[in-house]
Motif scaffolding. Sequence first.
Motif, PDB file in Angstrom:
ATOM      1  N   HIS A  40       0.778  -1.280  -0.049  1.00 21.87           N
ATOM      2  CA  HIS A  40      -0.101   0.079  -0.082  1.00 21.87           C
ATOM      3  C   HIS A  40       0.579   1.315   0.082  1.00 21.87           C
ATOM      4  CE1 HIS A  40      -4.327  -1.780   1.088  1.00 21.87           C
ATOM      5  NE2 HIS A  40      -3.461  -2.591   0.351  1.00 21.87           N
ATOM      6  N   GLN A  45      -5.200   9.044  -5.017  1.00 22.50           N
ATOM      7  CA  GLN A  45      -6.626   9.069  -4.955  1.00 22.50           C
ATOM      8  C   GLN A  45      -6.915   9.360  -6.503  1.00 22.50           C
ATOM      9  OE1 GLN A  45      -8.042  12.042  -2.462  1.00 22.50           O
ATOM     10  NE2 GLN A  45     -10.103  11.032  -2.107  1.00 22.50           N
ATOM     11  N   LEU A  59      -8.283  -2.793  -0.952  1.00 24.81           N
ATOM     12  CA  LEU A  59      -8.917  -1.586  -0.163  1.00 24.81           C
ATOM     13  C   LEU A  59     -10.215  -1.702   0.610  1.00 24.81           C
ATOM     14  CD1 LEU A  59      -7.585   1.113  -2.476  1.00 24.81           C
ATOM     15  CD2 LEU A  59      -6.557   0.328  -0.370  1.00 24.81           C
ATOM     16  N   GLN A  63     -12.527   3.374   1.651  1.00 27.10           N
ATOM     17  CA  GLN A  63     -11.485   4.075   0.883  1.00 27.10           C
ATOM     18  C   GLN A  63     -11.835   3.882  -0.758  1.00 27.10           C
ATOM     19  OE1 GLN A  63      -8.518   0.997   2.486  1.00 27.10           O
ATOM     20  NE2 GLN A  63      -7.280   2.757   2.940  1.00 27.10           N
ATOM     21  N   GLN A  66     -14.206   6.815  -1.593  1.00 31.04           N
ATOM     22  CA  GLN A  66     -13.284   7.913  -1.526  1.00 31.04           C
ATOM     23  C   GLN A  66     -12.326   8.212  -2.887  1.00 31.04           C
ATOM     24  OE1 GLN A  66     -11.493   8.032   2.302  1.00 31.04           O
ATOM     25  NE2 GLN A  66     -13.562   8.267   3.441  1.00 31.04           N
ATOM     26  N   TRP A  68      -9.912   6.145  -3.586  1.00 30.94           N
ATOM     27  CA  TRP A  68      -8.467   5.757  -3.211  1.00 30.94           C
ATOM     28  C   TRP A  68      -8.106   4.567  -4.148  1.00 30.94           C
ATOM     29  CZ3 TRP A  68      -4.868   8.884  -1.399  1.00 30.94           C
ATOM     30  CH2 TRP A  68      -5.529   9.759  -0.209  1.00 30.94           C
ATOM     31  N   ASP A  90      -2.899  13.316   4.548  1.00 31.39           N
ATOM     32  CA  ASP A  90      -3.580  12.041   4.621  1.00 31.39           C
ATOM     33  C   ASP A  90      -3.036  10.965   5.538  1.00 31.39           C
ATOM     34  OD1 ASP A  90      -5.159  13.064   2.310  1.00 31.39           O
ATOM     35  OD2 ASP A  90      -3.345  12.512   1.147  1.00 31.39           O
ATOM     36  N   GLU A 177      -0.542   3.718   5.462  1.00 29.80           N
ATOM     37  CA  GLU A 177      -1.643   2.474   5.802  1.00 29.80           C
ATOM     38  C   GLU A 177      -0.944   1.632   6.616  1.00 29.80           C
ATOM     39  OE1 GLU A 177      -4.562   1.345   3.623  1.00 29.80           O
ATOM     40  OE2 GLU A 177      -4.820   3.270   4.479  1.00 29.80           O
TER      41      GLU A 177
END
Length: 311
Positions: A40, A45, A59, A63, A66, A68, A90, A177
Amino acid sequence: MPEVKVADRQWTVAAGSNLLDTLNQGGVAVPYSCRAGSCHACLVQCVNGDVRDSRPDALSPAQREQGWRLACQCQVIEDVQIHTFDPQRDGRAAQVTAADWLSPDVLRLRIIPERALRYRAGQHLVLWAGDVARPYSLASLPEEDRFLEFHLDCREPGQFINAARQMKVGDPIFLGELRGGALHYDPEWHDKPLWLLAAGTGLAPLFGLLRSALHQHHQGTIRLIHVAHDAAGHYLAKPLAALAAKHQHLTVELLTTAEAPSALAQLRLVSRQTQALLCGHPDRVEAFAKRLYLAGLPRNQLLADVFLTRG
């Protein structure tokens, strides 16, 4: 052909181009390590448009909602606008609380995040030093340590390693992450033999998992084998010896690379109920697994994680 836009950059690419390669070749530095959708480090994004994702399961639904995506697993198929991961925006802020050498090649980082991080032994976390990032396994135990601990193999140069070598107590660092990884300790194993086989800094997550098993009062025998390039590479020899002295059902074996083949060839299972956890360089993990399978270990009783050397 589709266009890719990142901040004030915009360029045309061939349809089907890998997003990670597209970004890095276009001058947008996106870190990566495994290229398999596990680490990750290459999280980005999509704010307009989307990409073809070969690992949508990697994910969480939140996520993905959004926007990602893991750049290494995506292909550009239409116009898309990308925001790269900004660790200050972030990520999670943290501070270096210790940076010391456990051996000539292994740097131990201890980090305290501004906000508490919930994790379990065996997980790994993406660390950001400035604009470079790399995933590392946690060697700490949440039930006992107030800090997050990482063991960095510094034998080979790399962007993150070069930055880490300069870190001092009090320096800021950012966390990306948190990932599960393949390794964990299951309380249902409490009365089964537990084997932990590590190569190099693959010992880091297994050290955390060993302490987790002991913290949960594991009753079965525990055997830990650490293979290092030479004797100096056994960077946790003293704390492991202390644990073995305290817990009679724990044995620790320290092997050099030269000693490992003959020693591993002698491995014999005391029980087909044995659970094995392996970690280290892919070649070493493969050798561990092959030896255990030949010894009769069922495949579903082996969990493995591999470390890549890219720094």
